[in-house]
Motif scaffolding. Structure first.
Motif, PDB file in Angstrom:
ATOM      1  N   ALA A 211       0.827  -1.213   0.000  1.00  0.00           N
ATOM      2  CA  ALA A 211       0.000   0.000   0.000  1.00  0.00           C
ATOM      3  C   ALA A 211       0.858   1.259   0.000  1.00  0.00           C
ATOM      4  O   ALA A 211       0.558   2.233  -0.711  1.00  0.00           O
ATOM      5  N   LEU A 212       1.940   1.251   0.776  1.00  0.00           N
ATOM      6  CA  LEU A 212       2.798   2.440   0.831  1.00  0.00           C
ATOM      7  C   LEU A 212       3.571   2.609  -0.468  1.00  0.00           C
ATOM      8  O   LEU A 212       3.754   3.733  -0.944  1.00  0.00           O
ATOM      9  N   TYR A 213       4.050   1.509  -1.059  1.00  0.00           N
ATOM     10  CA  TYR A 213       4.682   1.603  -2.380  1.00  0.00           C
ATOM     11  C   TYR A 213       3.726   2.254  -3.381  1.00  0.00           C
ATOM     12  O   TYR A 213       4.112   3.152  -4.138  1.00  0.00           O
ATOM     13  N   ARG A 214       2.478   1.783  -3.388  1.00  0.00           N
ATOM     14  CA  ARG A 214       1.521   2.304  -4.375  1.00  0.00           C
ATOM     15  C   ARG A 214       1.212   3.775  -4.124  1.00  0.00           C
ATOM     16  O   ARG A 214       1.045   4.554  -5.070  1.00  0.00           O
ATOM     17  N   GLU A 215       1.150   4.167  -2.863  1.00  0.00           N
ATOM     18  CA  GLU A 215       0.933   5.581  -2.574  1.00  0.00           C
ATOM     19  C   GLU A 215       2.121   6.407  -3.056  1.00  0.00           C
ATOM     20  O   GLU A 215       1.954   7.478  -3.653  1.00  0.00           O
ATOM     21  N   MET A 216       3.336   5.905  -2.819  1.00  0.00           N
ATOM     22  CA  MET A 216       4.542   6.609  -3.257  1.00  0.00           C
ATOM     23  C   MET A 216       4.579   6.717  -4.780  1.00  0.00           C
ATOM     24  O   MET A 216       4.878   7.787  -5.335  1.00  0.00           O
ATOM     25  N   THR A 217       4.272   5.609  -5.467  1.00  0.00           N
ATOM     26  CA  THR A 217       4.351   5.643  -6.934  1.00  0.00           C
ATOM     27  C   THR A 217       3.220   6.439  -7.562  1.00  0.00           C
ATOM     28  O   THR A 217       3.297   6.790  -8.753  1.00  0.00           O
ATOM     29  N   SER A 218       2.178   6.767  -6.808  1.00  0.00           N
ATOM     30  CA  SER A 218       1.154   7.685  -7.318  1.00  0.00           C
ATOM     31  C   SER A 218       1.559   9.136  -7.096  1.00  0.00           C
ATOM     32  O   SER A 218       1.281  10.009  -7.928  1.00  0.00           O
ATOM     33  N   ILE A 219       2.246   9.408  -5.980  1.00  0.00           N
ATOM     34  CA  ILE A 219       2.711  10.769  -5.697  1.00  0.00           C
ATOM     35  C   ILE A 219       3.867  11.149  -6.612  1.00  0.00           C
ATOM     36  O   ILE A 219       3.989  12.302  -7.045  1.00  0.00           O
ATOM     37  N   SER A 220       4.716  10.170  -6.937  1.00  0.00           N
ATOM     38  CA  SER A 220       5.945  10.441  -7.698  1.00  0.00           C
ATOM     39  C   SER A 220       5.695  11.197  -9.004  1.00  0.00           C
ATOM     40  O   SER A 220       6.271  12.278  -9.218  1.00  0.00           O
ATOM     41  N   PRO A 221       4.844  10.709  -9.913  1.00  0.00           N
ATOM     42  CA  PRO A 221       4.623  11.474 -11.155  1.00  0.00           C
ATOM     43  C   PRO A 221       3.814  12.746 -10.941  1.00  0.00           C
ATOM     44  O   PRO A 221       3.980  13.731 -11.663  1.00  0.00           O
ATOM     45  N   GLU A 222       2.957  12.719  -9.938  1.00  0.00           N
ATOM     46  CA  GLU A 222       2.116  13.892  -9.668  1.00  0.00           C
ATOM     47  C   GLU A 222       2.956  15.097  -9.270  1.00  0.00           C
ATOM     48  O   GLU A 222       2.730  16.217  -9.744  1.00  0.00           O
ATOM     49  N   LYS A 223       3.952  14.873  -8.416  1.00  0.00           N
ATOM     50  CA  LYS A 223       4.780  15.972  -7.935  1.00  0.00           C
ATOM     51  C   LYS A 223       6.147  16.037  -8.626  1.00  0.00           C
ATOM     52  O   LYS A 223       6.885  17.013  -8.443  1.00  0.00           O
ATOM     53  N   GLY A 224       6.492  15.004  -9.378  1.00  0.00           N
ATOM     54  CA  GLY A 224       7.795  14.978 -10.019  1.00  0.00           C
ATOM     55  C   GLY A 224       8.917  14.625  -9.057  1.00  0.00           C
ATOM     56  O   GLY A 224      10.005  15.197  -9.122  1.00  0.00           O
ATOM     57  N   ILE A 225       8.647  13.686  -8.152  1.00  0.00           N
ATOM     58  CA  ILE A 225       9.661  13.231  -7.194  1.00  0.00           C
ATOM     59  C   ILE A 225      10.156  11.863  -7.656  1.00  0.00           C
ATOM     60  O   ILE A 225       9.408  10.881  -7.593  1.00  0.00           O
ATOM     61  N   PRO A 226      11.401  11.735  -8.115  1.00  0.00           N
ATOM     62  CA  PRO A 226      11.900  10.429  -8.566  1.00  0.00           C
ATOM     63  C   PRO A 226      12.075   9.466  -7.393  1.00  0.00           C
ATOM     64  O   PRO A 226      12.051   9.852  -6.220  1.00  0.00           O
ATOM     65  N   ILE A 227      12.303   8.194  -7.734  1.00  0.00           N
ATOM     66  CA  ILE A 227      12.409   7.126  -6.743  1.00  0.00           C
ATOM     67  C   ILE A 227      13.714   6.374  -6.948  1.00  0.00           C
ATOM     68  O   ILE A 227      14.081   6.039  -8.087  1.00  0.00           O
ATOM     69  N   THR A 228      14.420   6.083  -5.849  1.00  0.00           N
ATOM     70  CA  THR A 228      15.536   5.149  -5.904  1.00  0.00           C
ATOM     71  C   THR A 228      15.305   4.064  -4.870  1.00  0.00           C
ATOM     72  O   THR A 228      14.728   4.320  -3.805  1.00  0.00           O
ATOM     73  N   MET A 229      15.739   2.831  -5.188  1.00  0.00           N
ATOM     74  CA  MET A 229      15.473   1.700  -4.302  1.00  0.00           C
ATOM     75  C   MET A 229      16.465   0.572  -4.541  1.00  0.00           C
ATOM     76  O   MET A 229      16.766   0.232  -5.681  1.00  0.00           O
ATOM     77  N   HIS A 230      16.979  -0.023  -3.446  1.00  0.00           N
ATOM     78  CA  HIS A 230      17.737  -1.264  -3.560  1.00  0.00           C
ATOM     79  C   HIS A 230      16.801  -2.357  -4.059  1.00  0.00           C
ATOM     80  O   HIS A 230      15.643  -2.420  -3.642  1.00  0.00           O
ATOM     81  N   CYS A 231      17.325  -3.244  -4.894  1.00  0.00           N
ATOM     82  CA  CYS A 231      16.476  -4.322  -5.400  1.00  0.00           C
ATOM     83  C   CYS A 231      17.342  -5.505  -5.839  1.00  0.00           C
ATOM     84  O   CYS A 231      18.394  -5.298  -6.468  1.00  0.00           O
ATOM     85  N   ALA A 232      16.883  -6.715  -5.491  1.00  0.00           N
ATOM     86  CA  ALA A 232      17.545  -7.949  -5.936  1.00  0.00           C
ATOM     87  C   ALA A 232      19.043  -7.915  -5.636  1.00  0.00           C
ATOM     88  O   ALA A 232      19.857  -8.337  -6.447  1.00  0.00           O
ATOM     89  N   GLU A 233      19.382  -7.423  -4.453  1.00  0.00           N
ATOM     90  CA  GLU A 233      20.794  -7.292  -4.077  1.00  0.00           C
ATOM     91  C   GLU A 233      21.404  -8.624  -3.668  1.00  0.00           C
ATOM     92  O   GLU A 233      22.544  -8.933  -4.015  1.00  0.00           O
ATOM     93  N   VAL A 234      20.655  -9.419  -2.884  1.00  0.00           N
ATOM     94  CA  VAL A 234      21.166 -10.686  -2.352  1.00  0.00           C
ATOM     95  C   VAL A 234      20.154 -11.796  -2.601  1.00  0.00           C
ATOM     96  O   VAL A 234      18.998 -11.546  -2.963  1.00  0.00           O
ATOM     97  N   ALA A 235      20.581 -13.039  -2.353  1.00  0.00           N
ATOM     98  CA  ALA A 235      19.687 -14.176  -2.569  1.00  0.00           C
ATOM     99  C   ALA A 235      18.431 -14.077  -1.709  1.00  0.00           C
ATOM    100  O   ALA A 235      17.348 -14.529  -2.119  1.00  0.00           O
ATOM    101  N   ALA A 236      18.537 -13.495  -0.502  1.00  0.00           N
ATOM    102  CA  ALA A 236      17.363 -13.342   0.365  1.00  0.00           C
ATOM    103  C   ALA A 236      16.296 -12.479  -0.289  1.00  0.00           C
ATOM    104  O   ALA A 236      15.092 -12.700  -0.068  1.00  0.00           O
TER     105      ALA A 236
END
Length: 463
Positions: A211-236
């Motif tokens: 839910a928080l991801y989706r809220e963030m990704t809706s605000i991002s284009p609306e306000k023009g705030i880009p997103i950075t995130m760690h992803c698929a870094e380790v086997a876990a």
């Protein structure tokens, strides 16, 4: 000011290298660029800074940093894999930071990266505890460009495993993290003569609710705030995605993350379908080879990503899993590690690595129209590397010399926004001795407050 008699590696669309070249800077912009004799005749009344024996490159762009962790540079968490490194050491130490410690760490990081040729950086996840205002103030005072990610999270574990928990004093909720990031964007975005940009710095999947991801990704284009995130870094991380009946990119797609204004970091555990989705969505990737190697996390499939035309930048990650913030050193490993892994010496050549650290980084940050290459009407952000040294001579390709032999200690001059911020290898905008002395004292107090004195010490006996 006319900077003359240098070898200029432009990284412009034609990838031109200008020998005995010159750059004319007016205010914050490059006003002209070309051969020294031509520009000298064209602008006879300009003040001149001669740079014989130097190679000028665009300012380096470090697309992944944790500036707070520079306060924990050496011996705080050596020889551990990522989850133990985070849960047993780094988060415990960071949970004992004060706002003053965060400001001190930011200044220390910025001094180091500027002196080693970085003119713009992307901070990935600055916690509220460290004092985001202090981070912005450090950027403003120093003269560097900073894209500053304020942490977004609402789950305290790593990959939803209760054994892998954040320090309680680092935990933030929706209001503090997501809404706090929006408040910081309203306060600081475009500040410091447009050198500050505020980003969302989302925690790794498993640390943020859908839910928080989706809220963030809706605000991002609306306000023009880009997103950075760690992803698929380790086997876990891969195991977490599987537990959700997903692959890395299918999960990210389900919450709206892949897009041209998102920068994913590490990406060491991808399959072909993940790479296809990254290419289709024009999502950016950051390669952090030293961190991934030291923490035994894996190796990003950079040759495959580049072949698929995914935009890839380079980041140093953080001092405790790299021990330096020198992007020139990171560039060499970003080149040679893929030759070793593939058995093919032609993959990821030096020219590609320099692009990753300059124009690719600018593309990832959405700043390619103003930085990342040396062209007329772009910002005057550039670095002069002194080549009149035994370990740099002789050379026949300036790009190979930069990627394979130069380090940050060879940087002599750095210009950001038309202003000289490093001269003769020394920072001109801050009191460098006061910065490292303050950091040295504060680091010891952080270790003491965390109660880790018996773990953060030399392994061999000290008399």
């Amino acid at each position: 000011m006319l900077y003359s008699h240098a070898t200029i590696v432009t990284v412009n669309p034609s990838m031109e290298i200008i020998t005995d070249g010159a750059i004319l800077v007016r205010n914050t912009l490059i006003a002209d660029i070309g051969k020294t004799d031509v520009l000298s005749n064209k602008y006879p009344h300009e003040d001149v800074t001669p740079l014989e024996g130097r190679i000028i490159i665009p300012g380096l762009i470090n697309t992944h940093m944790h500036v707070a962790r520079t306060l924990l540079r050496v011996s705080t968490a050596d020889d551990l894999e990522l989850v133990s490194w985070l849960c047993g050491r780094i988060w415990v130490l960071q949970g004992n930071f004060t706002g003053e410690d965060g400001y001190s760490a930011a200044r220390l990081s910025i001094e180091e990266i500027m002196k080693s040729g970085t003119t713009c950086f992307l901070e990935s996840m600055f916690s509220d505890r460290y004092g985001f205002d202090g981070l912005c103030r450090a950027v403003e005072e120093s003269g560097i460009r900073g894209c500053l990610g304020k942490i977004v999270m609402d789950i305290a574990t790593y990959a939803k495993d209760p054994k892998w928990a954040m320090h309680p004093d680092l935990v933030e909720d929706r209001e503090t993290s997501l809404l706090g990031a929006v408040k910081m964007w309203e306060k600081w975005d475009r500040a410091a003569n447009d050198r500050i940009r505020v980003w969302f710095g989302a925690r790794t999947p498993g640390g943020v609710s859908d839910a928080l991801y989706r809220e963030m990704t809706s605000i991002s284009p609306e306000k023009g705030i880009p997103i950075t995130m760690h992803c698929a870094e380790v086997a876990a991380d891969r195991a977490f995605f599987a537990s959700q009946s997903h692959r890395p990119m299918s999960y990210c797609s389900s919450v709206g993350l892949p897009c041209p204004s998102t920068v994913f970091v590490h990406m060491a555990h991808l399959d072909d379908s993940d790479i296809d989705m990254l290419a289709q969505t024009k999502t950016h990737v950051v390669h952090c080879p030293t961190s991934n190697a030291k923490l035994a996390s894996g190796i990003c499939r950079v040759p495959d990503l580049l072949k698929a035309q995914v935009n890839v930048g380079i980041g140093t990650h953080s001092a405790p899993c790299n021990n330096t913030c020198d992007l020139l050193q990171e560039m060499k490993l970003a080149d040679v590690i893929h030759k070793a892994k593939s058995g093919n010496p032609t993959v990821v050549p030096a020219e590609t690595v320099l692009e990753m650290a300059t124009i690719n980084g600018a593309n990832a940050l959405g700043l390619e129209k103003s930085i990342g290459s040396l062209e007329v009407e772009k910002k005057a952000d550039f670095v002069a590397i002194g080549m009149r040294k035994v370990h740099l001579q002789p050379f026949f390709s300036p790009v190979s010399a930069i990627v394979y032999t130069a380090t940050g200690r060879d940087v002599e001059m750095v210009v950001v926004d038309g202003k000289v911020v490093v001269a003769d290898g020394s920072l001109t905008t801050m009191d460098v001795e006061e910065i490292w002395k303050d950091a040295q004292v504060r680091a010891k107090y952080v270790v003491q407050r965390a109660g880790l004195q018996e773990k953060v010490k030399p392994r061999w006996p000290v008399k």
